[in-house]
Design an enzyme around this catalytic site. Structure first.
Site, PDB file in Angstrom:
ATOM      1  N   LYS A  80       3.239  -1.757  -4.469  1.00  0.00           N
ATOM      2  CA  LYS A  80       2.001  -2.187  -5.110  1.00  0.00           C
ATOM      3  C   LYS A  80       2.059  -1.900  -6.610  1.00  0.00           C
ATOM      4  O   LYS A  80       2.601  -0.872  -7.044  1.00  0.00           O
ATOM      5  CB  LYS A  80       0.823  -1.455  -4.462  1.00  0.00           C
ATOM      6  CG  LYS A  80      -0.559  -1.859  -4.965  1.00  0.00           C
ATOM      7  CD  LYS A  80      -1.612  -1.112  -4.149  1.00  0.00           C
ATOM      8  CE  LYS A  80      -3.016  -1.376  -4.663  1.00  0.00           C
ATOM      9  NZ  LYS A  80      -4.039  -0.658  -3.857  1.00  0.00           N
ATOM     10  N   SER A 155      -7.936  -3.170  -2.799  1.00  0.00           N
ATOM     11  CA  SER A 155      -7.098  -3.520  -3.931  1.00  0.00           C
ATOM     12  C   SER A 155      -5.641  -3.810  -3.555  1.00  0.00           C
ATOM     13  O   SER A 155      -4.849  -4.224  -4.421  1.00  0.00           O
ATOM     14  CB  SER A 155      -7.113  -2.385  -4.963  1.00  0.00           C
ATOM     15  OG  SER A 155      -6.577  -1.193  -4.448  1.00  0.00           O
ATOM     16  N   SER A 179      -8.971   0.276   0.254  1.00  0.00           N
ATOM     17  CA  SER A 179      -8.054  -0.706  -0.329  1.00  0.00           C
ATOM     18  C   SER A 179      -6.859  -1.072   0.532  1.00  0.00           C
ATOM     19  O   SER A 179      -6.152  -2.029   0.220  1.00  0.00           O
ATOM     20  CB  SER A 179      -7.550  -0.205  -1.685  1.00  0.00           C
ATOM     21  OG  SER A 179      -8.601  -0.146  -2.607  1.00  0.00           O
TER      22      SER A 179
END
Length: 474
Positions: A80, A155, A179
């Site tokens: 990520k 996210s 997230s």
């Protein structure tokens, strides 16, 4: 043999060990899919094909020469874009960080590399990981492959979109207010938010009050458990430390959970949050399924009231200020981020400490209730995947924030308490949109959640009843 992208991460690792598949062959297959489909789903912000192939060739040599290869040798796992990978650009989802290069690796990145994984690139995240949707100024929106007009969440939206679209077998994500679990729900995946203190944020990113943690996103429980085994580690100076498990998390996926006492509630702590009928249907379906497996299901009054919401908001405003931004670049911030930072910069140190103390008190009292149960079932989000652009509709960041709160009130509670929690992909709407449910466990007891999840997965069927978006089959 199935097409490479339809194999699980553990199946790929096994095929590499048996020398039936080459890490180079696997990597080329995924790089080709990324080139073909990434623009559709907005999964990757940065790809590193040359670096990935270099690592794949090294893994291929290791597979040929080693009698004891690393557990995930040759398996592509993206990182990520909130996590540091040395010498690679990192944007944190923000135009203010263009041209910034990470000076070091996060230690979780080191752990994944040591396990033999191959990084294909960095997955998309919203600006500084703050929203529950992934729409930025540095790349296309992350979209759920189940309906490309709708958001993949955030996210870890890019990570979930990559796995659901078959651009990676599994992915590393992180979770500060849902997230991992939110995009897992919106993309029909299994995701684990580990316990506070399970995975270190070293060497640079602070854990402070411990709301955020790294964790895995995968299609299967066993893949996620194997990734959690690899990612679990501690470092000197960590503020939180959960004891290591007695056995591997992967082994937990292969054992029966026994008869469990499972609490349930579908009442959100956020005032005015309305749970969509399809979400309630998913919740009732999951309750009936768990009861059919022999577990005791108990309705409870949720111990966390709307009184905790203002304190959580105070913390979130302050978290928005953690990434330094040059004054000359503040105009590049997205409206929501600028709005959050303005409020965070107005919070005094005593106000921050009072909010943190209030949340800790609420946690202590709430866990006295929740720890009476082996797990707690709630919805993951309050609605199905929303159209891209819905959260920012109208352009008012205050309204965007209210929509975020009303959409994701359940997941953030576990970030406050530090409990482990998972998303189970058990339900689809009549329109074919995935809706997950969340199971939370006792702090430090991912093992029970993984055993229970594996039992449910086995009952439902492989790849959670053989469901996959059309793009995945392409």
């Amino acid at each position: 043999m199935s097409p490479i992208h339809q194999m699980t991460a553990l199946e790929l690792a096994s095929a590499v060990r048996r020398r039936e598949l080459s890490p180079v062959e696997i990597t080329l297959h995924y790089l080709d899919r990324i080139e073909r489909f990434n623009e559709d789903v907005g999964a990757f912000t940065t790809t590193v094909p040359e670096l990935a192939l270099e690592r794949a060739k090294s893994a291929e040599r290791e597979a040929m020469e080693s009698d004891d290869p690393p557990p995930l040798l040759g398996v592509p796992i993206p990182i990520k874009d909130l996590n540091l990978v040395k010498d690679l650009p990192i944007l944190f989802g923000s135009a203010t960080y263009r041209d910034f290069v990470a000076p070091v690796d996060d230690t979780v990145v080191e752990r994944l590399r040591d396990a033999g994984t191959i990084m294909l690139g960095k997955t998309a995240t919203p600006e500084f990981g703050l929203p529950c949707y992934t729409e930025t100024a540095v790349g296309p929106p992350s979209r759920t492959p189940w309906d490309l007009t709708r958001s993949a969440g955030g996210s870890s939206g890019g990570a979930a979109a990559a796995v659901a679209a078959g651009l990676a077998p599994a992915a590393q994500g992180s979770d500060g207010a849902g997230s991992i679990r939110i995009p897992s729900s919106l993309c029909g995946l299994y995701g684990i938010k580990p316990s506070r203190g399970r995975i270190s944020w070293a060497p640079i990113i602070p854990d402070l009050v411990g709301m955020s943690t790294n964790g895995p996103i995968a299609r299967t429980v066993r893949d996620a458990a194997a990734l959690l085994d690899v990612m679990t580690h501690h470092n000197p100076g960590d503020l939180f430390h959960v004891p290591d498990p007695e056995s591997s998390f992967l082994s937990c996926a292969d054992r029966e959970p026994g008869r469990l006492r499972i609490a349930r509630s579908a009442r959100p702590a956020v005032p005015d949050a309305v749970v969509h009928p399809d979400v309630l249907a998913a919740y009732e379906h999951a309750s009936a399924l768990l009861a059919s497996l022999g577990h005791e299901i108990v309705d409870i009054e949720p111990p966390f009231s709307p009184e905790i919401v203002p304190d959580f908001e105070t913390m979130w405003f302050c978290f928005a200020c953690m990434h330094p931004v040059d004054d000359a670049k503040r105009g590049l911030l997205r409206p929501l981020t600028a709005w959050l930072r303005e409020r965070g910069e107005a919070v005094s140190a005593p106000e921050f400490m009072r909010a943190a103390a209030n949340l800790q008190l609420a946690t202590r009292l709430g866990l006295l209730v929740l720890n009476e149960y082996d797990a707690v079932l709630t919805p993951t989000v309050t609605g199905p995947p929303m159209p891209v652009g819905w959260f920012e509709e109208g352009g008012d960041p205050a309204e965007t924030f209210e929509r975020m709160k009303r959409y994701a009130p359940f997941a953030a509670v576990c970030n406050v308490t530090g409990q482990p929690a998972v998303n189970l992909p058990l339900h689809w709407t009549d329109e074919g949109l995935p809706i997950g449910v969340m199971l939370a466990g006792r702090w430090g007891d991912e093992a029970t959640l993984i055993s229970l999840s594996a039992q449910v997965e086995a009952h439902v069927g492989g790849f959670w009843s053989n469901r996959q978006p059309a793009l995945f089959a392409s």
